[in-house]
Write an enzyme that holds these catalytic residues in place. Structure first.
Site, PDB file in Angstrom:
ATOM      1  N   LYS A 102     -43.613  47.434   6.106  1.00 38.49           N
ATOM      2  CA  LYS A 102     -43.986  48.379   7.013  1.00 38.49           C
ATOM      3  C   LYS A 102     -43.535  49.898   7.236  1.00 38.49           C
ATOM      4  O   LYS A 102     -44.002  50.556   7.642  1.00 38.49           O
ATOM      5  CB  LYS A 102     -43.390  47.742   8.338  1.00 38.49           C
ATOM      6  CG  LYS A 102     -44.039  46.544   8.759  1.00 38.49           C
ATOM      7  CD  LYS A 102     -43.744  45.882  10.114  1.00 38.49           C
ATOM      8  CE  LYS A 102     -44.406  44.592  10.644  1.00 38.49           C
ATOM      9  NZ  LYS A 102     -44.156  43.416  10.005  1.00 38.49           N
ATOM     10  N   GLU A 105     -45.237  49.797  20.382  1.00 39.57           N
ATOM     11  CA  GLU A 105     -44.807  48.681  20.760  1.00 39.57           C
ATOM     12  C   GLU A 105     -44.391  47.738  19.814  1.00 39.57           C
ATOM     13  O   GLU A 105     -44.452  48.019  18.485  1.00 39.57           O
ATOM     14  CB  GLU A 105     -45.834  47.814  21.612  1.00 39.57           C
ATOM     15  CG  GLU A 105     -47.002  47.242  20.773  1.00 39.57           C
ATOM     16  CD  GLU A 105     -47.769  47.982  20.106  1.00 39.57           C
ATOM     17  OE1 GLU A 105     -48.235  49.091  20.481  1.00 39.57           O
ATOM     18  OE2 GLU A 105     -48.347  47.734  18.728  1.00 39.57           O
ATOM     19  N   SER A 156     -43.959  40.616   0.827  1.00 38.46           N
ATOM     20  CA  SER A 156     -43.996  41.544   1.839  1.00 38.46           C
ATOM     21  C   SER A 156     -42.735  41.995   2.322  1.00 38.46           C
ATOM     22  O   SER A 156     -42.219  43.268   2.675  1.00 38.46           O
ATOM     23  CB  SER A 156     -44.809  41.485   2.922  1.00 38.46           C
ATOM     24  OG  SER A 156     -44.568  40.094   3.613  1.00 38.46           O
TER      25      SER A 156
HETATM   26  C1  LIG Z   1     -45.044  42.189  10.043  1.00 45.35           C
HETATM   27  C2  LIG Z   1     -44.783  41.605   8.583  1.00 45.35           C
HETATM   28  C3  LIG Z   1     -45.852  41.069   8.077  1.00 45.35           C
HETATM   29  C4  LIG Z   1     -47.489  40.831   8.503  1.00 45.35           C
HETATM   30  O1  LIG Z   1     -47.923  42.078   8.907  1.00 45.35           O
HETATM   31  P1  LIG Z   1     -49.258  42.831   8.114  1.00 45.35           P
HETATM   32  O2  LIG Z   1     -49.842  43.949   8.956  1.00 45.35           O
HETATM   33  O3  LIG Z   1     -50.354  41.469   8.005  1.00 45.35           O
HETATM   34  O4  LIG Z   1     -48.915  42.966   6.880  1.00 45.35           O
HETATM   35  C5  LIG Z   1     -45.846  40.432   6.763  1.00 45.35           C
HETATM   36  N1  LIG Z   1     -44.771  40.434   6.236  1.00 45.35           N
HETATM   37  C6  LIG Z   1     -43.504  40.803   6.786  1.00 45.35           C
HETATM   38  C7  LIG Z   1     -42.198  40.730   6.079  1.00 45.35           C
HETATM   39  C8  LIG Z   1     -43.605  41.509   7.813  1.00 45.35           C
HETATM   40  O5  LIG Z   1     -42.593  42.073   8.567  1.00 45.35           O
END
Ligand SMILES: *Cc1c(COP(=O)(O)O)cnc(C)c1O
Length: 406
Positions: free
Chosen positions: A101, A123, A388
């Site tokens: 993010k 938000e 992610s």
């Molecule tokens: C917020 C989040 C997601 C999901 O958000 P996307 O916008 O679909 O990428 C996925 N993995 C992690 C670690 C997150 O914090």
């Protein structure tokens, strides 16, 4: 519309169109009062993002502050346990603050600074976006208002503490169900009052134009790095790339770098407890076309056509829609979407922790689980997974819910 109508060679230039549409998905369905504010952001972005000063500064931030490039890692032990297919991870969990993010939050913060704004507003639900944005605000010396439902504030105490330590104002939203939906409305209202001095920063590749485009562009670094790193490591491209899809930011950043390659691309949605409405958040799999939160996409609806209640063990995935670009890529057939339930994701969480020494976020565990399932079927070849985020934020929950697995 089918795949063959789209020229993926020039895709990034042509999509979205000037009004923010990917085919029929996207756009900006916003109150008239907000149109000038979003137009200002769009115009500023289109000018600034091409300036060499902006590009150079963003590159420096990524390298020196975020710790990019993040590595690609070969999971030898995990792969071996499944057969001969090789699984690789793009390690976005090693990004500063522990997830992808920050890639778009630093971009949005830098844009706010170039636009001469004093404040960034957003938000947050589980608090992950709030923490990333508060980090960007601290870095750039901007004020930061984070709207958060009172219920979520109680549930997400560590993230609330992080935001406060970073200097953000966490504004409790006390009406309705006191969760994410009310927080979105309150943040929009707050932004409407002070858009001359502030920029609104969305937390995924969703929302009104230009956000799905901007967030996609800022996340593209993930796919561009990964493609180059994978080629350098193995001499070829992966057979499959995959990522979890909530709003769709980490996945779109990976996928778009491979659209023009002979690579199978799979988005993984959360099946939660099952197929019944309210038990999952697999919007692209079970949803239908509709407008919510200012954009047209595929969404899960209740009997009145409003956003349906959703659920996933991974709070970052429980959103009743996904970004318009995903709806478009699904319809084109270029990207496939599969589902993974809570249990399979939790099993993958433990498998990666114990076979590779990497504790993944429960969101990312969905993509790992799918890769593990597919590796068994494929028998040979390679799969690149976007990891992610890291799982520190999920450990208390796992300890409480799955004591028998320890
Ligand atoms: C917020 C989040 C997601 C999901 O958000 P996307 O916008 O679909 O990428 C996925 N993995 C992690 C670690 C997150 O914090």
């Amino acid at each position: 519309m089918k795949n063959c109508d789209i020229n993926f060679n020039t895709y990034l230039k042509n999509y979205p169109d000037a009004d923010g549409f990917f085919g029929k998905y996207g756009g900006a369905f916003i109150p008239d009062e907000l149109i000038p504010a979003f137009k200002e952001i769009n115009d500023a972005y289109l000018t600034i993002c091409k300036s060499s000063k902006f590009i150079a500064e963003l590159r420096r931030i990524r390298r020196e502050f975020q710790g990019r490039p993040t590595p690609v890692y070969h999971c030898e032990r995990l792969s071996k346990s499944l057969g001969k297919c090789q699984i690789y991870l793009k390690r976005e969990d090693l990004n500063h603050t522990g997830a992808h993010k920050l890639n778009h939050c630093m971009g949005e913060g830098l844009l706010a600074k170039y636009m001469g704004k004093k404040k960034i507003i957003a938000e947050t639900g589980a608090g992950q976006h709030g923490v990333a944005l508060a980090t960007a605000a601290a870095y750039f010396g901007l004020e930061c208002d984070i709207y958060m439902g009172e219920v979520d504030i109680k549930k997400q105490a560590p993230n609330v503490a992080r935001m406060k330590i970073l200097g953000a104002n966490v504004i409790p939203v006390t009406h309705g169900l006191k969760t994410l939906k009310e927080a979105v409305d309150a943040a929009f209202e707050g932004y409407l009052k002070e858009y001359k001095d502030a920029v609104y920063c969305i937390g995924s590749a969703v929302g009104p134009h230009p956000f799905p485009m901007m967030v996609r562009d800022f996340q593209l670094v993930v796919g561009q790095e990964a493609r180059e790193q994978f080629l350098e490591m193995t001499g070829e491209l992966p057979d499959v790339v995959t990522a979890c899809v909530g709003g769709g930011s980490n996945s779109i950043g990976l996928f778009d770098a491979f659209l023009n390659d002979p690579v199978k691309i799979v988005g993984v949605e959360p099946l939660g407890r099952g197929v019944k409405q309210g038990d999952n958040a697999a919007s692209l799999t079970y949803g239908s076309e509709g407008v919510m939160h200012g954009f047209n996409s595929i969404m899960l609806k209740d009997e009145n056509g409003d956003p349906a209640p959703v659920y996933s063990v991974a709070s970052g995935l429980d959103y009743p829609s996904s970004g318009p670009e995903h709806a478009f890529l699904k319809e084109s057939g270029r990207v496939e979407y599969e589902t993974v339930c809570d249990e399979e994701a939790v099993d993958a969480f433990f498998a990666l922790s114990r076979m590779e020494g990497i504790i993944p976020a429960l969101e990312s565990s969905h993509a790992v689980a799918y890769a593990m399932r597919l590796a068994k079927e494929m028998k040979t070849g390679s799969i690149l997974v976007n990891l992610s985020g890291r799982g520190d934020k999920d450990m208390d929950y796992i300890l409480e819910r799955y004591p028998e697995k320890l």
